[in-house]
Design a protein around this motif. Structure first.
Motif, PDB file in Angstrom:
ATOM      1  N   ASP A  19       0.828  -1.211   0.000  1.00  0.00           N
ATOM      2  CA  ASP A  19       0.000   0.000   0.000  1.00  0.00           C
ATOM      3  C   ASP A  19       0.861   1.258   0.000  1.00  0.00           C
ATOM      4  O   ASP A  19       1.719   1.438   0.868  1.00  0.00           O
ATOM      5  CB  ASP A  19      -0.911  -0.011   1.230  1.00  0.00           C
ATOM      6  N   SER A  25      -3.311   3.192  -2.609  1.00  0.00           N
ATOM      7  CA  SER A  25      -4.440   2.790  -1.760  1.00  0.00           C
ATOM      8  C   SER A  25      -4.462   3.434  -0.387  1.00  0.00           C
ATOM      9  O   SER A  25      -5.432   3.248   0.365  1.00  0.00           O
ATOM     10  CB  SER A  25      -4.420   1.267  -1.571  1.00  0.00           C
ATOM     11  N   MET A  26      -3.441   4.166  -0.016  1.00  0.00           N
ATOM     12  CA  MET A  26      -3.380   4.703   1.345  1.00  0.00           C
ATOM     13  C   MET A  26      -4.528   5.674   1.627  1.00  0.00           C
ATOM     14  O   MET A  26      -4.965   5.823   2.773  1.00  0.00           O
ATOM     15  CB  MET A  26      -2.035   5.392   1.584  1.00  0.00           C
ATOM     16  N   TRP A  29      -7.827   4.261   3.688  1.00  0.00           N
ATOM     17  CA  TRP A  29      -7.875   3.660   5.020  1.00  0.00           C
ATOM     18  C   TRP A  29      -8.367   4.609   6.103  1.00  0.00           C
ATOM     19  O   TRP A  29      -9.034   4.187   7.056  1.00  0.00           O
ATOM     20  CB  TRP A  29      -6.523   3.052   5.366  1.00  0.00           C
ATOM     21  N   TYR A  89     -10.558  -2.149  -3.246  1.00  0.00           N
ATOM     22  CA  TYR A  89      -9.404  -2.842  -3.808  1.00  0.00           C
ATOM     23  C   TYR A  89      -9.766  -3.509  -5.141  1.00  0.00           C
ATOM     24  O   TYR A  89      -8.914  -3.650  -6.021  1.00  0.00           O
ATOM     25  CB  TYR A  89      -8.861  -3.875  -2.823  1.00  0.00           C
ATOM     26  N   VAL A  93      -8.499   0.832  -6.761  1.00  0.00           N
ATOM     27  CA  VAL A  93      -7.074   0.918  -6.422  1.00  0.00           C
ATOM     28  C   VAL A  93      -6.222   0.536  -7.633  1.00  0.00           C
ATOM     29  O   VAL A  93      -6.276  -0.598  -8.097  1.00  0.00           O
ATOM     30  CB  VAL A  93      -6.745  -0.001  -5.232  1.00  0.00           C
ATOM     31  N   THR A 117       4.110  -6.906   3.391  1.00  0.00           N
ATOM     32  CA  THR A 117       3.062  -5.921   3.649  1.00  0.00           C
ATOM     33  C   THR A 117       2.435  -6.066   5.027  1.00  0.00           C
ATOM     34  O   THR A 117       2.406  -7.160   5.596  1.00  0.00           O
ATOM     35  CB  THR A 117       1.956  -6.035   2.582  1.00  0.00           C
ATOM     36  N   ASN A 119      -0.739  -5.353   5.312  1.00  0.00           N
ATOM     37  CA  ASN A 119      -2.141  -5.561   4.992  1.00  0.00           C
ATOM     38  C   ASN A 119      -2.536  -7.020   5.207  1.00  0.00           C
ATOM     39  O   ASN A 119      -1.700  -7.867   5.528  1.00  0.00           O
ATOM     40  CB  ASN A 119      -2.406  -5.151   3.536  1.00  0.00           C
ATOM     41  N   ASP A 195       4.453   9.161  -1.981  1.00  0.00           N
ATOM     42  CA  ASP A 195       3.017   8.906  -1.915  1.00  0.00           C
ATOM     43  C   ASP A 195       2.367  10.142  -1.314  1.00  0.00           C
ATOM     44  O   ASP A 195       2.867  10.686  -0.323  1.00  0.00           O
ATOM     45  CB  ASP A 195       2.711   7.679  -1.054  1.00  0.00           C
TER      46      ASP A 195
END
Length: 223
Positions: A19, A25-26, A29, A89, A93, A117, A119, A195
């Protein structure tokens, strides 16, 4: 020696966070955390995102249960997060810019690749299958499989062991400070990745890591 030179001369394995590093994708969350806590009448604390960065999926569930007195089991908490994130997702994403051609270049060069990860296994497998990159990775591990999440080196050491690679010959790509620290604590070289969700940490990320890129295109241009 530049990062491009070193990639193809001294590195036998490249290890990626997921991520914010491989996929964009951050951003989602914080919204999920806000919605989840809202179900219990709890407002999202301003310090939450910083405090849970680097924690494994399981460690985060423990933290939520203890801090917010969540009445559900740890397994139920994680299952609900998976459900809440599943559609995003699946449909929202994308890979970060330049990831696919970079993975192709590494494969052409015979460099092993792994994912390390924080995740959940379910979401990792969903998104990399959906985006068509599953077959590039020789090891996919989550921090739930080791004793401690990032910044502990455990997850990166596990992936390196899977790949049969020495730490000194591994290069890590990471987007958050705790992940960069995990790679360095494992004795590996680290390239930090831009990011937008960790943009305010860029100076610190550059200070802690060996290299920094804005996008992976920097590593394949003029090849």
């Amino acid at each position: 020696m530049t990062l491009k030179d070193e990639l193809f001369q001294g590195i036998e394995a490249v290890l990626f966070d997921l991520d914010g590093t491989l996929v964009d994708s951050m951003w989602m969350w914080e919204d999920i955390d806000r919605e989840y806590l809202g179900r219990f009448g709890i407002e999202l604390p301003g310090d939450l995102q910083d405090l849970i960065q680097g924690m494994s999926f399981s460690e985060t569930a423990v933290y939520f249960k203890e801090r917010f007195i969540i009445p559900h089991s740890l397994e139920d908490i994680k299952a609900e997060w998976n459900r809440m994130a599943w559609d995003k997702y699946s449909n929202e994403v994308p890979l970060k810019e330049g990831v696919l051609p970079f993975l192709k270049k590494l494969k052409e060069k015979g460099i092993l690749m792994g994912i390390a990860t924080s995740n959940s296994k379910e979401l990792v497998e969903l998104v990399i299958t959906k985006l068509g990159v599953m077959d590039y990775f020789d090891s996919i591990r989550t921090s739930c499989e080791v004793a401690k999440g990032k910044p502990s080196p455990d997850i990166y050491l596990l992936v390196a062991e899977d790949l049969g690679a020495k730490s000194a010959n591994c290069l890590v790509f990471e987007d958050i400070i705790q992940g960069i620290q995990a790679g360095k604590n494992a004795g590996m070289k680290v390239c930090s990745v831009y990011d937008r969700n960790s943009e305010e940490d860029d100076d610190k990320k550059k200070e802690l890591s060996d290299y920094y890129i804005h996008t992976y295109m920097e590593l394949i241009e003029n090849e």
